[in-house]
Design a protein around this motif. Structure first.
Motif, PDB file in Angstrom:
ATOM      1  N   PRO A   1      38.500  37.839  45.010  1.00  0.00           N
ATOM      2  CA  PRO A   1      38.554  36.596  43.793  1.00  0.00           C
ATOM      3  C   PRO A   1      39.735  36.713  42.766  1.00  0.00           C
ATOM      4  O   PRO A   1      40.289  35.515  42.705  1.00  0.00           O
ATOM      5  CB  PRO A   1      37.275  36.839  43.147  1.00  0.00           C
ATOM      6  N   VAL A   2      40.016  37.870  42.348  1.00  0.00           N
ATOM      7  CA  VAL A   2      41.152  37.624  41.210  1.00  0.00           C
ATOM      8  C   VAL A   2      42.378  37.485  41.894  1.00  0.00           C
ATOM      9  O   VAL A   2      43.246  36.720  41.230  1.00  0.00           O
ATOM     10  CB  VAL A   2      41.108  38.998  40.476  1.00  0.00           C
TER      11      VAL A   2
ATOM     12  N   ALA B   1      42.779  33.751  42.609  1.00  0.00           N
ATOM     13  CA  ALA B   1      42.918  33.145  41.223  1.00  0.00           C
ATOM     14  C   ALA B   1      44.493  33.306  41.095  1.00  0.00           C
ATOM     15  O   ALA B   1      45.062  32.361  40.764  1.00  0.00           O
ATOM     16  CB  ALA B   1      42.381  33.552  40.283  1.00  0.00           C
TER      17      ALA B   1
ATOM     18  N   ALA C   1      36.698  30.409  39.700  1.00  0.00           N
ATOM     19  CA  ALA C   1      37.962  30.519  39.245  1.00  0.00           C
ATOM     20  C   ALA C   1      38.564  29.042  38.911  1.00  0.00           C
ATOM     21  O   ALA C   1      38.372  28.154  39.630  1.00  0.00           O
ATOM     22  CB  ALA C   1      39.057  31.403  40.066  1.00  0.00           C
TER      23      ALA C   1
ATOM     24  N   VAL D   1      38.657  33.789  35.665  1.00  0.00           N
ATOM     25  CA  VAL D   1      37.693  34.020  36.860  1.00  0.00           C
ATOM     26  C   VAL D   1      36.357  34.625  36.124  1.00  0.00           C
ATOM     27  O   VAL D   1      36.274  35.361  35.141  1.00  0.00           O
ATOM     28  CB  VAL D   1      38.261  35.099  37.662  1.00  0.00           C
TER      29      VAL D   1
END
Length: 549
Positions: free
Chosen positions: A267-268, A271, A298, A313
């Motif tokens: 996820p990060v 983003a 995000a 996020v």
């Protein structure tokens, strides 16, 4: 033990305009002593003259007074005493050495500058008066008959003292004004910093009260803000023995599987790669008890110029929700399964009853209605079972060894004619991929859906490219088109059932919004991963990846 001031401290006191009386006097006395030694080398009799000795004695007494007196705590007017006495001492030496050296008068400029710095305009006037009385007036008295040359020599020292005093006062005044402005700027900055700290503390307090994990990263991907909840989530994903893991080292996997999420799909990282998304499911920690699942969203952050400044996020804990949904699905599946057996039996007995030739017309009609409704109910139960299996992402797969590249090749062959009729260039770059367990029919359906959408949403004259290969230990398939593309918001909902983008709806392109959600379920059921990157008007790239052991 009392610490003695360092040389740098003493020098600072000498240069300070409003303090350091003893240090300044020691500096001046040192210069006079040096001058005296040089004179004694060639004219010791002059140094032993009572007037020279009186001058040295006066300066010595003045030095003692400067060192023992608490001048910095006395009223400001007392600050003139020490430098005035120094001027008197210099005047005595000048008067004695006037025939051989007039330059000794320059020593008087030191207490003059001292007075001007300490008392400013008042100090300048006191210096002018002291030099005039102690040096210029005696010179005029000794001259007897006055002429312009004598008068000029007598007035030169007071005029020089006046000029140096005014320059000193002006320079210090300028520095005072600059310091005042600097202090105001510093005070304002400290106030702003205090307000920012208070705002940051308020923001942190607010973020710490919410029950979701929040992390904010800058444009380079560095964490700049993280709330308490996110720190706990980060701790859950931290491998044992690694206190500071990188994003690629965190224990993140696809929910319900032991398959780790690739670094670029975390996820990060997504983003940081300028993606915006919603409801991206991840699980932390090793599978089993203690594992947690999170729904991640995000959004990109833009600065006042509209340029990307980072991303925020958000991690929402959906562990209990997924467990509840899983329990509901298991309950519905169990009930549906249990209903099928008695329904099948009921239908069988109804069919046997209908075979009885002795039934009346009315009874046969009743049995026919009952049989028809029982069959309909069996169909509904079967559909309910299939729907639960499909929605859980656990398709009934028939896994056999297969190659993703061969499946892609079959899809390209199937859509070649359709692409040609639509005026679209269909390009294939199919590098062989290794065998893996795959339901060929279901995976063929997933790839066909991607290729169908690519051709459908690409205008005449565009290009669709299908590529396969091995990337970082994963078998990968990419379908890239030059079609209408999608916004970041549209991409977040793309794999939802019955969702269609606004651009697709406005383009009158037929569709029901089912293909991509079905494709995602097929890919996930194979423990794979599907993602999309797109820009409005520039086209899209769909990517499917599978870990190959």
């Amino acid at each position: 033990m009392v610490d003695r001031p360092s040389a740098a401290t003493r020098l600072a006191l000498v240069l300070a305009p409003t303090s350091g009386t003893g240090s300044k006097q020691l500096y001046f006395a040192g210069l006079v002593a040096g001058y005296t030694l040089m004179v004694a080398v060639s004219a010791v009799e002059m140094v032993l003259d009572p007037q020279f000795l009186a001058a040295l004695g006066l300066i010595a007494v003045t030095t003692v007074l400067a060192l023992v007196g608490r001048w910095d705590s006395r009223p400001l007017a007392w600050a003139a005493l020490i430098p005035v006495l120094d001027i008197a001492g210099v005047a005595l030496i000048r008067d004695l050495t006037r025939e051989v050296s007039m330059s000794v008068s320059l020593l008087a400029l030191i207490p003059v500058m001292w007075l001007s710095a300490r008392l400013r305009r008042t100090g300048v006037l006191i210096s002018l008066f002291a030099v005039t009385v102690a040096i210029s007036v005696p010179a005029l008295v000794r001259a007897g008959e006055l002429d312009s040359m004598i008068l000029a020599h007598a007035l030169l020292m007071p005029l020089t003292v006046l000029q140096i005093g005014l320059l000193t006062e002006g320079a210090l005044g300028l520095l005072d004004r600059r310091n005042e402005r600097l202090q105001k700027t510093v005070a304002k900055r400290e106030t702003m910093i205090g307000e920012l700290d208070a705002s940051a503390q308020l923001l942190q307090s607010i973020l710490d009260t919410v029950d979701v994990g929040i992390v904010v990263v800058d444009a380079d991907g560095h964490d700049i803000l993280m709330n308490t909840r996110q720190r706990r989530i980060h701790a859950l994903a931290t491998p044992p023995g690694n206190d500071d893991p990188g994003e690629a080292e965190l224990l993140l996997r696809y929910p319900g599987t032991s398959l780790p999420i690739p670094a670029d799909e975390r996820p990060v990282r997504r983003a940081v790669l300028q993606e915006s998304f919603t409801n991206y499911l991840v699980a932390t920690g090793p599978p089993g008890e203690g594992s947690a699942a999170f729904s991640v969203s995000a959004r990109q952050i833009l600065d006042q110029r509209g340029e990307r400044a980072g991303a925020v996020v958000v991690f929402s804990d959906v562990t209990s929700y997924l467990e509840t949904v899983r329990s509901q699905e298991q309950f519905v599946a169990a009930v549906s399964h249990e209903l099928r057996t008695p329904l099948t039996s009921v239908i069988g007995y109804l069919e046997l009853a209908q075979d009885d030739l002795d039934l009346s017309k009315e009874t046969a009609s009743y049995l026919q209605v009952a049989h028809r409704n029982a069959e309909q109910l069996l169909v509904i139960v079967g559909d309910l079972l299939q729907d639960q299996v499909s929605r859980s992402g656990k398709e009934k797969l028939v896994l056999r060894p297969g190659r993703l590249s061969e499946i892609a090749e079959h899809s390209v062959e199937s859509f070649a004619l359709r692409a040609e009729e639509a005026g679209i260039a269909l390009i294939s770059n199919l590098q062989p991929t290794p065998e893996m367990p795959v339901d060929t029919a279901r995976m063929q359906q997933a790839v066909d859906n991607l290729l169908s959408n690519a051709v459908k949403y690409t205008r005449r004259g565009g290009t669709v490219t299908v590529a396969t290969g091995m990337i970082e230990g994963h078998a990968e398939l990419r379908v890239t088109d030059t079609g209408i593309g999608m916004t970041a918001q549209e991409q977040t909902n793309l794999f939802t059932d019955f969702y269609r983008t606004e651009t697709a709806r406005n383009s009158d392109i037929p569709g029901h919004g089912i293909g991509l959600s079905l494709t995602r379920r097929i890919v996930v059921s194979h423990n794979g991963q599907i993602s999309v990157r797109s820009q409005p008007g520039e086209g899209s790239t769909f990517r499917i990846r599978f870990a190959v052991e």
